[in-house]
Enzyme design. Structure first.
Site, mmCIF file in Angstrom:
data_model
loop_
_atom_site.group_PDB
_atom_site.id
_atom_site.type_symbol
_atom_site.label_atom_id
_atom_site.label_comp_id
_atom_site.label_asym_id
_atom_site.label_seq_id
_atom_site.Cartn_x
_atom_site.Cartn_y
_atom_site.Cartn_z
ATOM 1 C CB SER A 40 9.281 7.995 2.837
ATOM 2 O OG SER A 40 9.457 9.373 2.605
ATOM 3 C CG HIS A 54 9.276 8.177 -2.593
ATOM 4 N ND1 HIS A 54 10.444 8.470 -1.943
ATOM 5 C CD2 HIS A 54 8.400 8.276 -1.340
ATOM 6 C CE1 HIS A 54 10.446 8.663 -0.749
ATOM 7 N NE2 HIS A 54 9.069 8.787 -0.206
ATOM 8 C CG ASP A 88 12.468 7.720 -4.450
ATOM 9 O OD1 ASP A 88 11.665 8.681 -4.782
ATOM 10 O OD2 ASP A 88 12.428 6.987 -3.363
#
Length: 327
Positions: free
Chosen positions: A143, A297, A268
């Site tokens: 991320s 995610h 996601d």
């Protein structure tokens, strides 16, 4: 890049695991994977510090993995321990690091961390080289940590010891991703991020009252408001938009200096369409982008949640193939 680095089965979700929200939340809540990290403190030249967690092989000549976590995460995250366990079992030493203000202890300076602050990642890489004599280093980020990792891999000052990297669930376009998280369907994630950030802002407001105020914090509903009020001014940007534009890693995809694997799932819930498009203009030949249909995610879950995840085995395969070409 050698053809062997592409020779790995694509991620497929287990039965009943295809929903992006479920894939995101399931491992976050239920995965229990731990490695015996050793905690240390890395003092920085600007008077601040980073908290490091290390898992070193007895073999001093082992290659090293450097792990960067996500927004409001830490080295305690399941995905950090999971990838550390997989690489360590394969003979790699591991250096995980906490962004400023993360890891259980607030940092000293008014600034904390942001998506483009990969200078700290570069300092961690230098530490691994200097303190451990690392000759081969592989970067992995998740991320926000993935965004930092991509930016570092595109920097012309990148250490020659870095052989490449793998980044998962990367917000390549920060502007569009901030908009994506402001949607009602993503409100549960936005509320959690803002709730976790609130104590840090309150701490900064007490310690630096001339620079930071927590008054009216609960009126903030999205990253545009948060970054305009806190992230941008504390880190030298004029606005949230300038911060997002300056720190998005998508423009760096044409400048990558080492082989780089980026994996962004099509479902996601954090990422916009622009983060899931592999048809980039002027893309570097070092870019290898995979866009599985599902994964959520930082999820990519399977029902045997405490077994190695696909992400961990994919990164290890990519890293080992790069290493075999450098040793």
């Amino acid at each position: 890049m050698p053809e062997s680095i592409f020779d790995f089965p694509a991620y497929t979700a287990g039965y009943g695991l295809s929903n992006g929200h479920f894939q995101t939340i399931f491992p976050y809540l239920l995965r229990r994977v731990r490695v015996p990290f050793v905690r240390s403190r890395l003092e920085l030249e600007d008077g601040d510090f980073l908290l490091l967690d290390t898992l070193a092989q007895e073999n001093k000549s082992s290659p090293w993995l450097v792990i960067s976590h996500g927004l409001e995460g830490s080295t305690d995250a399941h995905y950090v321990h999971g990838i550390a366990k997989a690489f360590y079992a394969a003979g790699w030493s591991v250096q995980a690091w906490n962004f400023r203000s993360c890891g259980g202890e607030m940092n000293r300076l008014p600034r904390f961390y942001h998506s483009g602050a990969y200078d700290d990642l570069q300092r961690v890489v230098a530490h691994v080289e200097q303190a451990h004599g690392a000759e081969h280093i592989f970067l992995s980020g998740f991320s926000m940590g993935g965004n930092k990792t991509v930016l570092a891999l595109a920097d012309k000052k990148l250490s020659p010891a870095v052989i490449g990297g793998a980044a998962y669930s990367v917000p390549l376009d920060l502007t569009d991703s901030a908009f994506q998280l402001s949607r009602p369907a993503q409100s549960v994630y936005m509320k959690r991020f803002l709730k976790n950030l609130k104590p840090k802002i309150e701490y900064k407001a007490r310690k630096f009252p001339k620079l930071v105020s927590a008054t009216g914090y609960d009126e903030i509903k999205n990253f545009h408001q948060f970054d305009n009020r806190y992230t941008a001014p504390l880190h030298g940007f004029d606005s949230a938009l300038e911060y997002w534009t300056s720190c998005s890693s998508k423009p760096a995809l044409k400048k990558l200096k080492r082989p780089t694997l980026i994996v962004n799932a099509q479902n996601d819930p954090f990422l916009s369409h622009s983060c899931k498009d592999c048809r980039c203009r002027d893309r570097s030949r070092n870019l290898h982008m995979e866009l599985p249909i599902s994964g959520g995610h930082v999820g990519f879950a399977r029902w045997r949640i405490n077994q190695p995840l696909w992400t961990e085995m994919r990164a290890l395969s990519f890293a080992n193939n790069l290493l075999s070409g450098r040793t």
